[in-house]
Write an enzyme that holds these catalytic residues in place. Structure first.
Site, mmCIF file in Angstrom:
data_model
loop_
_atom_site.group_PDB
_atom_site.id
_atom_site.type_symbol
_atom_site.label_atom_id
_atom_site.label_comp_id
_atom_site.label_asym_id
_atom_site.label_seq_id
_atom_site.Cartn_x
_atom_site.Cartn_y
_atom_site.Cartn_z
ATOM 1 N N SER A 125 0.841 -1.196 0.000
ATOM 2 C CA SER A 125 0.000 0.000 0.000
ATOM 3 C C SER A 125 0.875 1.244 0.000
ATOM 4 O O SER A 125 1.992 1.229 0.540
ATOM 5 C CB SER A 125 -0.842 -0.042 1.281
ATOM 6 O OG SER A 125 -1.421 1.206 1.535
ATOM 7 N N TYR A 149 -1.509 -0.773 10.907
ATOM 8 C CA TYR A 149 -1.753 -1.396 9.598
ATOM 9 C C TYR A 149 -0.558 -1.166 8.674
ATOM 10 O O TYR A 149 -0.033 -2.100 8.053
ATOM 11 C CB TYR A 149 -3.034 -0.827 8.961
ATOM 12 C CG TYR A 149 -3.171 -1.176 7.496
ATOM 13 C CD1 TYR A 149 -3.471 -2.466 7.100
ATOM 14 C CD2 TYR A 149 -2.955 -0.214 6.501
ATOM 15 C CE1 TYR A 149 -3.569 -2.805 5.755
ATOM 16 C CE2 TYR A 149 -3.059 -0.533 5.151
ATOM 17 C CZ TYR A 149 -3.362 -1.835 4.784
ATOM 18 O OH TYR A 149 -3.443 -2.156 3.457
ATOM 19 N N LYS A 153 2.335 -3.824 6.840
ATOM 20 C CA LYS A 153 2.698 -3.900 5.413
ATOM 21 C C LYS A 153 4.207 -3.707 5.248
ATOM 22 O O LYS A 153 4.854 -4.376 4.428
ATOM 23 C CB LYS A 153 1.940 -2.840 4.611
ATOM 24 C CG LYS A 153 0.454 -3.146 4.457
ATOM 25 C CD LYS A 153 0.208 -4.342 3.536
ATOM 26 C CE LYS A 153 -1.228 -4.783 3.508
ATOM 27 N NZ LYS A 153 -1.447 -6.056 2.811
HETATM 28 P P1 NAD Z 1 -10.854 -7.301 1.298
HETATM 29 O O1 NAD Z 1 -11.055 -7.289 2.769
HETATM 30 O O2 NAD Z 1 -12.026 -7.042 0.442
HETATM 31 O O3 NAD Z 1 -10.173 -8.666 0.838
HETATM 32 C C1 NAD Z 1 -9.296 -9.390 1.666
HETATM 33 C C2 NAD Z 1 -9.710 -10.858 1.610
HETATM 34 O O4 NAD Z 1 -8.820 -11.608 2.431
HETATM 35 C C3 NAD Z 1 -11.136 -11.098 2.131
HETATM 36 O O5 NAD Z 1 -11.835 -11.932 1.233
HETATM 37 C C4 NAD Z 1 -10.923 -11.794 3.477
HETATM 38 O O6 NAD Z 1 -11.964 -12.692 3.770
HETATM 39 C C5 NAD Z 1 -9.591 -12.488 3.238
HETATM 40 N N1 NAD Z 1 -8.801 -12.716 4.456
HETATM 41 C C6 NAD Z 1 -8.513 -11.833 5.447
HETATM 42 N N2 NAD Z 1 -7.734 -12.402 6.368
HETATM 43 C C7 NAD Z 1 -7.521 -13.678 5.964
HETATM 44 C C8 NAD Z 1 -6.800 -14.780 6.500
HETATM 45 N N3 NAD Z 1 -6.158 -14.684 7.671
HETATM 46 N N4 NAD Z 1 -6.794 -15.931 5.811
HETATM 47 C C9 NAD Z 1 -7.452 -16.058 4.632
HETATM 48 N N5 NAD Z 1 -8.166 -15.056 4.087
HETATM 49 C C10 NAD Z 1 -8.199 -13.877 4.733
HETATM 50 O O7 NAD Z 1 -9.691 -6.229 1.002
HETATM 51 P P2 NAD Z 1 -9.160 -5.662 -0.397
HETATM 52 O O8 NAD Z 1 -9.526 -4.227 -0.474
HETATM 53 O O9 NAD Z 1 -9.518 -6.568 -1.486
HETATM 54 O O10 NAD Z 1 -7.602 -5.713 -0.106
HETATM 55 C C11 NAD Z 1 -6.786 -6.791 -0.536
HETATM 56 C C12 NAD Z 1 -5.345 -6.530 -0.108
HETATM 57 O O11 NAD Z 1 -4.915 -5.280 -0.637
HETATM 58 C C13 NAD Z 1 -5.154 -6.431 1.409
HETATM 59 O O12 NAD Z 1 -3.946 -7.074 1.739
HETATM 60 C C14 NAD Z 1 -5.061 -4.938 1.658
HETATM 61 O O13 NAD Z 1 -4.292 -4.638 2.791
HETATM 62 C C15 NAD Z 1 -4.376 -4.469 0.386
HETATM 63 N N6 NAD Z 1 -4.662 -3.055 0.067
HETATM 64 C C16 NAD Z 1 -5.975 -2.638 -0.015
HETATM 65 C C17 NAD Z 1 -6.237 -1.293 -0.284
HETATM 66 C C18 NAD Z 1 -7.661 -0.786 -0.327
HETATM 67 O O14 NAD Z 1 -7.868 0.421 -0.119
HETATM 68 N N7 NAD Z 1 -8.658 -1.614 -0.612
HETATM 69 C C19 NAD Z 1 -5.184 -0.399 -0.486
HETATM 70 C C20 NAD Z 1 -3.864 -0.874 -0.405
HETATM 71 C C21 NAD Z 1 -3.622 -2.210 -0.126
HETATM 72 C C1 WQD Z 2 -9.419 9.808 1.179
HETATM 73 C C2 WQD Z 2 -9.659 11.296 1.447
HETATM 74 C C3 WQD Z 2 -9.919 11.824 3.777
HETATM 75 C C4 WQD Z 2 -13.646 9.619 4.372
HETATM 76 C C5 WQD Z 2 -6.694 4.766 3.217
HETATM 77 C C6 WQD Z 2 -5.602 4.031 3.937
HETATM 78 C C7 WQD Z 2 -4.581 3.506 2.965
HETATM 79 C C8 WQD Z 2 -5.236 2.661 1.866
HETATM 80 C C9 WQD Z 2 -6.384 3.379 1.248
HETATM 81 C C10 WQD Z 2 -5.125 0.341 2.477
HETATM 82 C C11 WQD Z 2 -8.887 11.846 2.641
HETATM 83 C C12 WQD Z 2 -11.201 12.102 3.037
HETATM 84 C C13 WQD Z 2 -12.526 10.180 3.801
HETATM 85 C C14 WQD Z 2 -14.674 10.472 4.852
HETATM 86 C C15 WQD Z 2 -13.401 12.382 4.136
HETATM 87 N N1 WQD Z 2 -5.758 1.435 2.380
HETATM 88 N N2 WQD Z 2 -12.396 11.534 3.678
HETATM 89 N N3 WQD Z 2 -14.518 11.825 4.700
HETATM 90 O O1 WQD Z 2 -6.907 7.812 3.970
HETATM 91 O O2 WQD Z 2 -6.059 8.150 1.602
HETATM 92 O O3 WQD Z 2 -6.143 5.881 2.531
HETATM 93 O O4 WQD Z 2 -7.292 3.863 2.261
HETATM 94 O O5 WQD Z 2 -3.966 0.128 2.282
HETATM 95 O O6 WQD Z 2 -3.671 2.757 3.706
HETATM 96 O O7 WQD Z 2 -4.979 4.932 4.851
HETATM 97 O O8 WQD Z 2 -8.261 6.997 1.971
HETATM 98 O O9 WQD Z 2 -10.631 6.995 1.342
HETATM 99 O O10 WQD Z 2 -10.015 7.082 3.797
HETATM 100 O O11 WQD Z 2 -9.609 9.079 2.390
HETATM 101 O O12 WQD Z 2 -13.301 13.613 4.044
HETATM 102 O O13 WQD Z 2 -15.697 10.015 5.397
HETATM 103 O O14 WQD Z 2 -11.052 11.474 1.785
HETATM 104 O O15 WQD Z 2 -9.676 12.795 4.762
HETATM 105 O O16 WQD Z 2 -8.527 13.161 2.329
HETATM 106 P P1 WQD Z 2 -6.794 7.308 2.595
HETATM 107 P P2 WQD Z 2 -9.710 7.463 2.395
#
Ligand code: NAD
Ligand code: WQD
Length: 347
Positions: A125, A149, A153
């Site tokens: 991330s 979190y 990562k």
């Molecule tokens: P999600 O929660 O929709 O998907 C994660 C999946 O992993 C789910 O289906 C959950 O059931 C499964 N899971 C969780 N823990 C598990 C475990 N211990 N064993 C087996 N399965 C497990 O999330 P997503 O948005 O699809 O994210 C996928 C990956 O991408 C994650 O590692 C997340 O940290 C990373 N990521 C997500 C975002 C985002 O904003 N969505 C941003 C950056 C990184």
């Molecule tokens: C985006 C913008 C908020 C909600 C997070 C995690 C990051 C990654 C993606 C997993 C910001 C504003 C948001 C609301 C608002 N996840 N906001 N009202 O914070 O950039 O990233 O999700 O890896 O690790 O930190 O994303 O969508 O929460 O916020 O004003 O109710 O929207 O302040 O400027 P962020 P976000």
């Protein structure tokens, strides 16, 4: 055509990636404990792809089940999505984040080592860049964590780099996502947040569909053009095709970090206006003080992903909002909504 083992494949990014993999002719095994997803997402992927996925319900922290599943799959590569992702929850309960994200990745590496699978694509991330010191954020930007979190990562990334140092015949791609949003254009698969969404677009979508009264905007005094926070939103289908390219293009031996973003930032107000346009709904909103831990602006340097994966994000903010809205109004309660209604009205 190859066989890909996808941990966390039933989740938001996982379902979209499984669809791209199937459509490109790959065989897909999903390993997921369904802690944040349901089988319905994968059933819909199968329907869209007119193909099948082998599903194994299991936890990545359960080494023996995982090793057995890996052996059974005879896969050439693993995409590791499984993990927890809510920043606020990680502050309240850090140990479950260390367990799922760090122990989970450690257990997976051991199982891959035991079964001779050496190709891994890892979900990281942009959070690993901490407070941006320069924009756009290139992969060489210093790494730091501002919450548990993010630390999980970072630890997982360090573990992968150390592992590669010791076993240089591996092929590890660390993908650092910026802000994934949107849904497949069919409206059949999308993000299904449990409880109150903390991310911007799912929250806006729930206001638009009438589930929530208004959006709280966290801060309008940032040094950005309209004072609200700026982020690099990337369509989840573009993100999914980035994973497909990583599976198909990255050749061993290497351990590489790549940003997946568009390279362009949008403010909260720009996203809100674009969503209003896409949905035809007015999004009530109110300004509040900044959310702790938020940065003013964050967007990706994209040249490495473009040259190495021969990939670039293609879908713009208008498409992200239109697709997110289609998913939300066909499935107001996510996968718990009326399945027949969503399927009948999907495009
Ligand atoms: P999600 O929660 O929709 O998907 C994660 C999946 O992993 C789910 O289906 C959950 O059931 C499964 N899971 C969780 N823990 C598990 C475990 N211990 N064993 C087996 N399965 C497990 O999330 P997503 O948005 O699809 O994210 C996928 C990956 O991408 C994650 O590692 C997340 O940290 C990373 N990521 C997500 C975002 C985002 O904003 N969505 C941003 C950056 C990184
Ligand atoms: C985006 C913008 C908020 C909600 C997070 C995690 C990051 C990654 C993606 C997993 C910001 C504003 C948001 C609301 C608002 N996840 N906001 N009202 O914070 O950039 O990233 O999700 O890896 O690790 O930190 O994303 O969508 O929460 O916020 O004003 O109710 O929207 O302040 O400027 P962020 P976000």
């Amino acid at each position: 055509m190859s066989t890909v083992f996808v941990t966390g494949g039933a989740g938001y990014i996982g379902t979209h990636t499984c669809l791209e993999l199937l459509q490109a002719g790959h065989k897909v095994f999903v390993y997921d404990n369904l802690s944040n997803s349901s089988r319905l997402g994968l059933e819909r992927v199968e329907r869209l792809a007119k193909g099948s996925i082998e599903f194994i319900e299991g936890d990545v922290r359960d080494g023996s089940t995982l090793e057995h599943a890996l052996r059974h799959s005879q896969c050439e590569s693993v995409i590791h999505f499984a993990g927890l992702k809510a920043v606020g929850e990680s502050v309240k309960n850090p140990l479950i984040y260390y367990d799922n994200n760090v122990v989970g990745t450690y257990t997976l590496l051991n199982a891959m080592q035991a079964t001779g699978v050496k190709k891994l694509v890892f979900s990281s991330s942009a959070t690993v860049y901490g407070e941006p010191q320069s924009l756009p954020i290139e992969e060489a930007h210093p790494l730091s964590a501002t919450n548990p979190y993010g630390r999980t990562k970072l630890i997982a990334e360090d573990m992968l780099r150390d592992h590669f140092h010791a076993y240089p015949d591996w092929n590890i791609t660390i993908l650092r996502y910026f802000n994934p949003v949107g849904a497949h254009e069919s409206g059949l698969i999308g993000e299904d947040p449990k409880g109150t969404p903390s991310n911007l677009m799912p929250f806006i979508a729930q206001v638009a569909v009438g589930m929530r009264e208004k959006l709280n905007i966290w801060g309008n005094d940032y040094p950005t053009p309209d004072g609200t926070g700026v982020r690099d939103y990337i369509h989840v289908v573009d993100l999914a095709t980035g994973h497909l390219r990583a599976i198909e293009k990255i050749m061993p031996p290497q351990c590489i970090e790549l940003n997946l973003g568009t390279g362009r930032g949008y403010s909260v107000l720009e996203v809100l206006r674009a969503f209003e346009e896409a949905s035809g709904k007015t999004i009530a909103h109110e300004f509040f003080p900044r959310r702790s831990g938020d940065v003013a602006a964050c967007f990706a340097g994209t040249k490495h992903a473009e040259s190495i994966l021969q990939w670039r994000a293609e879908r713009n903010l208008k498409t992200m909002c239109a697709d997110h809205w289609r998913w939300q109004h066909l499935n107001p309660a996510g996968y718990a909504s009326n399945n027949d209604f969503a399927i009948k009205n999907a495009t």
